[in-house]
Write a protein that holds these residues in place. Structure first.
Motif, PDB file in Angstrom:
ATOM      1  N   ILE A  65       0.855  -1.294   0.263  1.00  0.00           N
ATOM      2  CA  ILE A  65       0.179   0.130  -0.470  1.00  0.00           C
ATOM      3  C   ILE A  65       0.644   1.329  -0.070  1.00  0.00           C
ATOM      4  O   ILE A  65       2.270   1.003   0.013  1.00  0.00           O
ATOM      5  CB  ILE A  65      -1.004   0.159   1.280  1.00  0.00           C
ATOM      6  CG1 ILE A  65      -0.381  -0.304   2.493  1.00  0.00           C
ATOM      7  CG2 ILE A  65      -1.662  -0.945   1.264  1.00  0.00           C
ATOM      8  CD1 ILE A  65      -0.827   0.491   4.083  1.00  0.00           C
ATOM      9  N   SER A  66       0.103   2.556  -1.013  1.00  0.00           N
ATOM     10  CA  SER A  66       1.362   3.075   0.018  1.00  0.00           C
ATOM     11  C   SER A  66       0.290   4.490   0.603  1.00  0.00           C
ATOM     12  O   SER A  66      -0.965   4.528  -0.033  1.00  0.00           O
ATOM     13  CB  SER A  66       2.077   3.887  -1.753  1.00  0.00           C
ATOM     14  OG  SER A  66       0.834   4.730  -2.041  1.00  0.00           O
ATOM     15  N   GLY A  77      -3.460  10.105   5.119  1.00  0.00           N
ATOM     16  CA  GLY A  77      -4.155   9.030   5.077  1.00  0.00           C
ATOM     17  C   GLY A  77      -4.863   8.848   4.293  1.00  0.00           C
ATOM     18  O   GLY A  77      -6.183   7.761   4.636  1.00  0.00           O
ATOM     19  N   HIS A  78      -4.721   9.111   3.264  1.00  0.00           N
ATOM     20  CA  HIS A  78      -5.602   8.864   1.959  1.00  0.00           C
ATOM     21  C   HIS A  78      -4.494   6.924   1.026  1.00  0.00           C
ATOM     22  O   HIS A  78      -3.687   7.465   1.619  1.00  0.00           O
ATOM     23  CB  HIS A  78      -5.157   8.960   0.401  1.00  0.00           C
ATOM     24  CG  HIS A  78      -5.781   8.344  -0.843  1.00  0.00           C
ATOM     25  ND1 HIS A  78      -7.043   8.129  -0.267  1.00  0.00           N
ATOM     26  CD2 HIS A  78      -4.950   7.609  -1.313  1.00  0.00           C
ATOM     27  CE1 HIS A  78      -7.272   7.427  -2.439  1.00  0.00           C
ATOM     28  NE2 HIS A  78      -6.344   7.522  -2.626  1.00  0.00           N
ATOM     29  N   ILE A  79      -5.546   5.590   1.372  1.00  0.00           N
ATOM     30  CA  ILE A  79      -4.149   4.422   1.318  1.00  0.00           C
ATOM     31  C   ILE A  79      -4.484   4.591   0.120  1.00  0.00           C
ATOM     32  O   ILE A  79      -5.796   3.728  -0.207  1.00  0.00           O
ATOM     33  CB  ILE A  79      -4.596   3.570   2.670  1.00  0.00           C
ATOM     34  CG1 ILE A  79      -3.634   4.295   3.600  1.00  0.00           C
ATOM     35  CG2 ILE A  79      -3.768   2.922   2.783  1.00  0.00           C
ATOM     36  CD1 ILE A  79      -4.578   4.068   5.044  1.00  0.00           C
ATOM     37  N   ASP A  80      -3.389   3.792  -0.510  1.00  0.00           N
ATOM     38  CA  ASP A  80      -3.877   3.296  -2.449  1.00  0.00           C
ATOM     39  C   ASP A  80      -3.120   1.884  -2.038  1.00  0.00           C
ATOM     40  O   ASP A  80      -2.773   1.564  -1.263  1.00  0.00           O
ATOM     41  CB  ASP A  80      -2.672   4.437  -2.681  1.00  0.00           C
ATOM     42  CG  ASP A  80      -3.057   4.798  -4.359  1.00  0.00           C
ATOM     43  OD1 ASP A  80      -3.703   4.271  -4.993  1.00  0.00           O
ATOM     44  OD2 ASP A  80      -1.662   4.271  -4.952  1.00  0.00           O
ATOM     45  N   PHE A  81      -3.714   1.007  -2.175  1.00  0.00           N
ATOM     46  CA  PHE A  81      -3.883  -0.263  -2.608  1.00  0.00           C
ATOM     47  C   PHE A  81      -3.035  -1.380  -3.818  1.00  0.00           C
ATOM     48  O   PHE A  81      -3.362  -1.091  -4.734  1.00  0.00           O
ATOM     49  CB  PHE A  81      -4.930  -0.802  -2.681  1.00  0.00           C
ATOM     50  CG  PHE A  81      -5.209  -2.011  -1.204  1.00  0.00           C
ATOM     51  CD1 PHE A  81      -5.256  -2.543  -0.359  1.00  0.00           C
ATOM     52  CD2 PHE A  81      -4.761  -3.786  -1.328  1.00  0.00           C
ATOM     53  CE1 PHE A  81      -5.706  -2.677   1.102  1.00  0.00           C
ATOM     54  CE2 PHE A  81      -4.366  -4.237  -0.829  1.00  0.00           C
ATOM     55  CZ  PHE A  81      -4.763  -4.671   0.680  1.00  0.00           C
ATOM     56  N   LYS A  82      -2.219  -1.340  -3.389  1.00  0.00           N
ATOM     57  CA  LYS A  82      -1.238  -2.113  -4.373  1.00  0.00           C
ATOM     58  C   LYS A  82      -0.799  -3.558  -4.665  1.00  0.00           C
ATOM     59  O   LYS A  82      -1.178  -4.140  -6.038  1.00  0.00           O
ATOM     60  CB  LYS A  82       0.280  -1.245  -4.930  1.00  0.00           C
ATOM     61  CG  LYS A  82      -0.494   0.228  -4.462  1.00  0.00           C
ATOM     62  CD  LYS A  82       1.450   1.077  -5.607  1.00  0.00           C
ATOM     63  CE  LYS A  82       0.666   2.027  -5.773  1.00  0.00           C
ATOM     64  NZ  LYS A  82       1.307   3.402  -5.776  1.00  0.00           N
ATOM     65  N   LYS A 108      -4.949   0.675  11.260  1.00  0.00           N
ATOM     66  CA  LYS A 108      -6.060   0.957  11.080  1.00  0.00           C
ATOM     67  C   LYS A 108      -6.266   0.604   9.946  1.00  0.00           C
ATOM     68  O   LYS A 108      -7.887  -0.709   9.990  1.00  0.00           O
ATOM     69  CB  LYS A 108      -7.244   1.808  11.589  1.00  0.00           C
ATOM     70  CG  LYS A 108      -8.393   1.755  12.051  1.00  0.00           C
ATOM     71  CD  LYS A 108      -9.373   3.529  13.149  1.00  0.00           C
ATOM     72  CE  LYS A 108     -10.250   2.495  12.947  1.00  0.00           C
ATOM     73  NZ  LYS A 108     -10.820   4.201  13.847  1.00  0.00           N
ATOM     74  N   TYR A 109      -6.519   0.596   9.278  1.00  0.00           N
ATOM     75  CA  TYR A 109      -7.470   0.087   7.815  1.00  0.00           C
ATOM     76  C   TYR A 109      -6.444  -1.212   7.250  1.00  0.00           C
ATOM     77  O   TYR A 109      -7.404  -1.954   7.073  1.00  0.00           O
ATOM     78  CB  TYR A 109      -6.634   1.525   6.472  1.00  0.00           C
ATOM     79  CG  TYR A 109      -6.308   1.034   5.173  1.00  0.00           C
ATOM     80  CD1 TYR A 109      -8.145   1.080   4.720  1.00  0.00           C
ATOM     81  CD2 TYR A 109      -6.068  -0.587   4.638  1.00  0.00           C
ATOM     82  CE1 TYR A 109      -8.190   1.327   3.168  1.00  0.00           C
ATOM     83  CE2 TYR A 109      -6.444  -0.380   3.313  1.00  0.00           C
ATOM     84  CZ  TYR A 109      -7.064   0.660   2.650  1.00  0.00           C
ATOM     85  OH  TYR A 109      -7.923   0.098   1.096  1.00  0.00           O
ATOM     86  N   LEU A 110      -5.797  -1.706   7.571  1.00  0.00           N
ATOM     87  CA  LEU A 110      -4.813  -3.240   7.284  1.00  0.00           C
ATOM     88  C   LEU A 110      -5.499  -3.974   8.199  1.00  0.00           C
ATOM     89  O   LEU A 110      -6.391  -4.802   7.766  1.00  0.00           O
ATOM     90  CB  LEU A 110      -3.903  -2.871   7.495  1.00  0.00           C
ATOM     91  CG  LEU A 110      -2.029  -2.616   6.707  1.00  0.00           C
ATOM     92  CD1 LEU A 110      -1.267  -2.295   6.960  1.00  0.00           C
ATOM     93  CD2 LEU A 110      -2.509  -3.062   5.252  1.00  0.00           C
TER      94      LEU A 110
END
Ligand code: 5GP
Length: 173
Positions: A65-66, A77-82, A108-110
């Motif tokens: 992610i980045s 705070g914006h998470i980009d899934f790669k 938290k997102y993960l």
């Protein structure tokens, strides 16, 4: 060129990772355990940690992610899934392995993402914890070191993609 000062040397890193591996082995024993490494920062840590867990039932998986912009020291705070996980983790013990937890937004997102795959248990592990910067209410089950509000590099962690290959943890002055 940035000036890098040593924060945690190789010997301290090795000793602490050995302790974390023992803690994980005490908790899970020979039960199947999936270490989910968060690319790229947690690679060195995850590999060394996995080698020190005395179980024949450890599985590795990777997520990319980045959340940081290039050369940017603040999380957006914006998470980009790669790249998502490739293993089936349903009913398995999962440990999310991160390099550092700062605001806690990424972790938290993960945790939420991993939970959607219906694992038996989800634990969190971070080599470094910067609690002074936390905005999210999350639990880190296995913490290597608690650090001050410094920008750290090395042992997988970068500044503008550089310094990941340092064998110790340093900070940018
Ligand atoms: P959070 O979502 O907890 O605010 O940020 C977590 C991510 O930000 C980490 O996985 C890491 O990639 C990056 N990060 C946070 N603090 C630092 C730091 O001091 N140095 C480096 N290199 N990355 C950091």
């Amino acid at each position: 060129m940035e000036k890098i000062k040593t924060l945690i040397n190789e010997e301290k890193l090795n000793n602490r990772i050995e302790e974390l591996a023992m803690q994980i082995y005490n908790d899970f024993g020979d039960e199947e355990t999936v270490l989910v490494c968060i690319l790229k920062g947690a690679t060195y840590f995850t590999i060394d940690l996995s080698k020190k867990i005395k179980s024949n039932n450890v599985i590795l998986d990777f997520i990319k992610i980045s959340s940081y912009g290039v050369g940017n020291r603040e999380t957006t705070g914006h998470i980009d899934f790669k790249l998502g996980i490739s293993e089936n983790i349903e009913d398995k013990n999962v440990i999310i392995v991160e390099d550092i937890v700062d605001s806690g937004k990424t972790m938290k997102y993960l945790i939420e993402y991993i939970k959607t795959k219906k694992p038996k248990t989800v634990k969190t592990c971070a080599l470094l914890d910067k609690p002074s910067r936390r905005t999210e209410d999350i639990t880190i089950d296995y913490v290597g070191f608690t650090v001050e509000n410094l920008f750290v590099v090395g042992y997988g962690m970068d500044y503008d993609e550089k310094y990941r290959n340092l064998p110790y943890i340093g900070y940018i002055e």
